[in-house]
Design an enzyme around this catalytic site. Structure first.
Site, mmCIF file in Angstrom:
data_model
loop_
_atom_site.group_PDB
_atom_site.id
_atom_site.type_symbol
_atom_site.label_atom_id
_atom_site.label_comp_id
_atom_site.label_asym_id
_atom_site.label_seq_id
_atom_site.Cartn_x
_atom_site.Cartn_y
_atom_site.Cartn_z
ATOM 1 N N LEU A 157 -38.386 -41.423 -129.045
ATOM 2 C CA LEU A 157 -38.206 -40.117 -129.243
ATOM 3 C C LEU A 157 -37.727 -39.221 -128.032
ATOM 4 C CD1 LEU A 157 -41.298 -39.051 -131.502
ATOM 5 C CD2 LEU A 157 -39.015 -39.038 -132.426
ATOM 6 N N ASP A 158 -36.956 -38.173 -128.154
ATOM 7 C CA ASP A 158 -36.450 -37.506 -126.955
ATOM 8 C C ASP A 158 -37.560 -36.648 -126.445
ATOM 9 O OD1 ASP A 158 -33.845 -38.253 -127.308
ATOM 10 O OD2 ASP A 158 -33.148 -36.635 -128.557
#
Length: 329
Positions: A71-72
Site C-alpha cells: 500500500l502507498d
C-alpha cells in the site's frame, strides 16, 4: 480470559494487518519481523547461515515474512502478510478482488495522482455537481483500460517511468494500458466544500514541467501542461471533494481511476485519502462467508515497546490477537 485454539507449533500462516496512513508498508514489515522472530509461534531458522549463500538483507535467525501487495504511504487498510511457508501463498493476493474507498479533491492534478505529489496543473471545478459525478461513474464500470501514471516505478526499456519524466527523456513508446475490471463503483459521500483538504503546496517548477512535457511528447507531439484556472474570481470556498467506493480486480490503479474520472468531469483531481477495505478474503468488516478480519497495527506497535505480561498459557496480547486471526498454511 477466554481460551484460544493453538495450532501445532511452529506455525506457517497468513493473516491481515490494518496499516495506518503515513508509514511505508515495508517499514512496518521490517518492524514486525523483529517481533515475529522472537515468538515461539513461528518456526525459527537455523542460527548458522548455509555456506555459499547469496547475501540477503534480513538477519540470520529472522522468521521469513512477506506481504501480498503493498500500500502507498498515504493509504491505510488491509495488508496481507505471510509467515514461513505462508509467503508462498502471497502471489494469489496480487490478482485477487479488492475493495477501496477513496476521496477525490477536484481542481488540481499532481504528478503522483495523489496528495503526496507536486502540483502539475490546476483546472476548473465549480461546474462539477453531484449529479455529474454519478453520471460520469458509468464510464468506469465493467472492463476498462487504464494507463499507469508517468510518475510510477513501472519500467520501460529497463528504466522506471518517473526517470523519463524527471529528466525530460522522451518516452520511446506509449505507456501500455492495462485491462482491469471494476465490479462496482459508487458515490458514497458528497463533501462539497465541507472538508479540511487542500491542494499540495509543493508544485512543479517550469523546468520540471518542461521535462515532463518532453517525456510525454515522445508519444504525443501536442502534449502541454498548462494551468486552466476558474474564469470567475476565486473566493474562499474550498474545491469540491467526494468519496467513491469500488470493488475491483487485481492490478487496478485507484489513483489513475480518480485522475481519469476528474478529466471526464472537465476538471482535474487527485486522491487525498485511500482505504483498502478488502484484499481477497481479508477484510476490515466481515460481510461474506469466509471473510477474515485483521489485526490493527496499533497492537504490534504497542508490543514493540512493551510486549506486556503473558497469560497463563504464556501468550502475550499481540500473540493472542494473531492466533485469533491467522490462517494456518
Amino acid at each position: 480470559m477466554p481460551k484460544i485454539t493453538v495450532p501445532p507449533l511452529p506455525v506457517s500462516c497468513l493473516f491481515g494487518m490494518i496499516k495506518p496512513s503515513g508509514p511505508t508498508s515495508m517499514s512496518l514489515l521490517n518492524d514486525m519481523q523483529s517481533l515475529l522472530s522472537k515468538s515461539r509461534l513461528f518456526e525459527q531458522p537455523p542460527l548458522e547461515a548455509p555456506k555459499r549463500k547469496k547475501k540477503r538483507s534480513k538477519k540470520v535467525g529472522d522468521v521469513k515474512v512477506g506481504q501480498g501487495g503493498t500500500l502507498d504511504p498515504l493509504a491505510d487498510g488491509i495488508l496481507v502478510l505471510g509467515v514461513g511457508k505462508g509467503t508462498k501463498k502471497l502471489t494469489e493476493f496480487l490478482d485477487c478482488t479488492k475493495e477501496y474507498s477513496t476521496t477525490c479533491l477536484l481542481g488540481c492534478e499532481t504528478d503522483s495522482y495523489d496528495s503526496e505529489g507536486a502540483r502539475v496543473r490546476i483546472a476548473p471545478w465549480k461546474h462539477v455537481t453531484k449529479e455529474k459525478v454519478v453520471e460520469a461513474l458509468n464510464k468506469f464500470r465493467g472492463e476498462i483500460k487504464q494507463t499507469p501514471p508517468i510518475f510510477s516505478a513501472l519500467k520501460m526499456d529497463g528504466k522506471p517511468l518517473y526517470e523519463y519524466a524527471r529528466n525530460g527523456i522522451p518516452l520511446p513508446r506509449p505507456i501500455e494500458p492495462r485491462t482491469v475490471t471494476v465490479h462496482s463503483l459508487e458515490l458514497v459521500e458528497w463533501k462539497g466544500s465541507d472538508h479540511s483538504f487542500s491542494w499540495p503546496e509543493k508544485a512543479l517548477n517550469e523546468d520540471q514541467k518542461k521535462a515532463m512535457e518532453a517525456a510525454i511528447r515522445g508519444v504525443d507531439k501536442t502534449a502541454t501542461i498548462e494551468d486552466d484556472p476558474e474564469s470567475t474570481v476565486q473566493d474562499e470556498a474550498k474545491p469540491t471533494a467526494f468519496v467513491i467506493k469500488m470493488k475491483v480486480s487485481g492490478g487496478t490503479y485507484v489513483r489513475s481511476l480518480v485522475h481519469d474520472l476528474a478529466h471526464a468531469l472537465g476538471s482535474a483531481g487527485h486522491v487525498v485519502t485511500l482505504t483498502r477495505s478488502r484484499q481477497g478474503r481479508f477484510v476490515l468488516n466481515s460481510t461474506e462467508d469466509g471473510d477474515r478480519t485483521c489485526v490493527p497495527w496499533s497492537v504490534f506497535e504497542k508490543a514493540l515497546t512493551d510486549p506486556g505480561a503473558a497469560d497463563e498459557d504464556g501468550w502475550t496480547e499481540w500473540e493472542r490477537e494473531v492466533l485469533q486471526h491467522l490462517e494456518v498454511i
